[in-house]
Design an enzyme around this catalytic site. Structure first.
Site, PDB file in Angstrom:
ATOM      1  N   CYS A  50      45.269  49.705  24.849  1.00 56.10           N
ATOM      2  CA  CYS A  50      44.869  50.691  26.100  1.00 56.10           C
ATOM      3  C   CYS A  50      43.802  52.011  24.739  1.00 56.10           C
ATOM      4  CB  CYS A  50      46.228  51.332  26.244  1.00 56.10           C
ATOM      5  SG  CYS A  50      46.872  50.478  28.065  1.00 56.10           S
ATOM      6  N   GLY A  51      42.516  52.039  25.890  1.00 58.19           N
ATOM      7  CA  GLY A  51      41.776  53.651  25.197  1.00 58.19           C
ATOM      8  C   GLY A  51      41.591  53.446  23.566  1.00 58.19           C
TER       9      GLY A  51
END
Lengths: 164, 187
Positions: A50-51
């Site tokens: 994520c990210g």
């Protein structure tokens, strides 16, 4: 800090390139003359977190634009791969394919990893005259974040400093 | 100029922050988190346990870092907590914070506006105010300011933790390692 020994440094003219951004479109560095450009070389699309770095930069884009700067991502992935990755992550900046001859642009910037055939995770901030003003190479496994980029842009344009 | 000191919290923890625990505690843990991020939801019980364990020696601060392109409900979730903080106070803020992380995995729409308003009602906060603040974007700017402060501090994903102002690059999911770093901070 794991600066790649051959990485181009501040003060060097940024080598021009023309690479595919989509299967039927190309982008050249020289098109951006007059504006700062951020080049973010990264190893590969589809990093499984994520990210990840490109998703983070996508969110920071409005901050880069406050300095009039354009962001370009570059990896050795092909244009079709970039298109799918870009669509999945809703990226609003171009990803260029350093695909044929493979890694040519990464090599020109001194950030190609010959042992695994990928680019380093390396950042370049280039001014409107096409001169590298800041460069940074992160360990491949570590997302360098965006604070260094913003500081480099701020150093070039202290009047446009982002609040806080 | 390539020698860049990555990972220093800025600005320092201050009045504008959501803080739990004594402000003069020897250790301050700051988390930049995204309410829709599964890793943050996984970190939540770990942080809660460590906060209990360290008690009065730890101050905990949460700042918003919503990655809204990949987590479309994260922005409103953050704004909902800010609305609750302003209308119902600090305790309600933390109750809302906990409620959102505890419900994150309930369903795909667990963080849509309707659910966020329901969580606010469940904890006894002003739910109508939350709805109005989400509709009006009252706290959009506040959440973005948190995000930008995170970028300036070297946040490179969520969650990112800072211990006494220095980014923790270790493994937070290893409770022993995380607790040890908090018990003997380097700064």
């Amino acid at each position: 800090m794991s600066d790649h020994p051959t990485m181009l440094r501040a003060g060097t003219a940024a080598p021009d390139f023309t690479l595919h951004s989509t299967p039927d479109q190309t982008v050249s560095l020289s098109e951006f003359r007059g504006r700062p450009v951020i080049l973010a070389f990264y190893p590969a699309d589809w990093s499984p977190v994520c990210g990840d770095q490109m998703a983070l930069y996508n969110e920071v884009l409005p901050e880069f634009h406050k300095y009039g700067a354009e962001l370009i991502g570059i990896s050795v992935d092909g244009a079709w791969c970039h298109a799918a990755f870009s669509q999945a992550r809703h990226l609003r900046f171009p990803l260029l394919a350093d695909f044929e001859p493979k890694g040519e642009t990464s090599r020109a910037y001194g950030v190609y990893r010959t042992h695994d055939g990928q680019s380093e995770r390396a950042l370049f901030v280039i001014d409107g005259e096409g001169v590298i003003r800041w460069s940074y190479c992160s360990p491949v496994g570590i997302n360098p974040g965006a604070d260094g980029i913003l500081e480099a842009l701020e150093a070039m344009h202290p009047d446009k400093a982002v609040a806080r | 100029m390539s020698e860049h000191p990555h990972g220093t919290l800025r600005p320092d923890v201050g009045e504008g922050d959501h803080r739990a625990g004594p402000s003069h505690a020897p250790v301050t843990l700051v988390e930049y988190g995204d309410y829709q991020c599964p890793h943050c939801a996984r970190a939540h019980p770990i942080v809660t346990e460590i906060r209990k364990q360290l008690g009065a020696s730890l101050q905990f601060v949460f700042r918003n870092f919503p990655l809204t392109e990949i987590h479309p409900d994260a922005g409103h979730a953050a704004e909902a907590t800010e609305s609750v903080a302003q209308s119902s106070g600090n305790d309600a803020y933390w109750a809302m914070h906990d409620a959102i992380y505890e419900h994150q995995m309930d369903s795909l729409d667990a963080l849509d506006d309707e659910h966020l308003v329901q969580y606010a009602a469940d904890i006894g906060a002003d739910a109508a105010r939350v709805q109005a603040d989400l509709d009006g974007g009252t706290f959009e700017e506040r959440v973005r300011a948190d995000f930008v402060s995170g970028v300036r501090s070297g946040v490179n994903g969520t969650p990112t933790f800072f211990i006494n102002g220095v980014r923790f690059d270790g493994n937070w999911s290893n409770r022993r390692e995380f607790a040890a770093a908090l018990q003997s901070p380097s700064a």
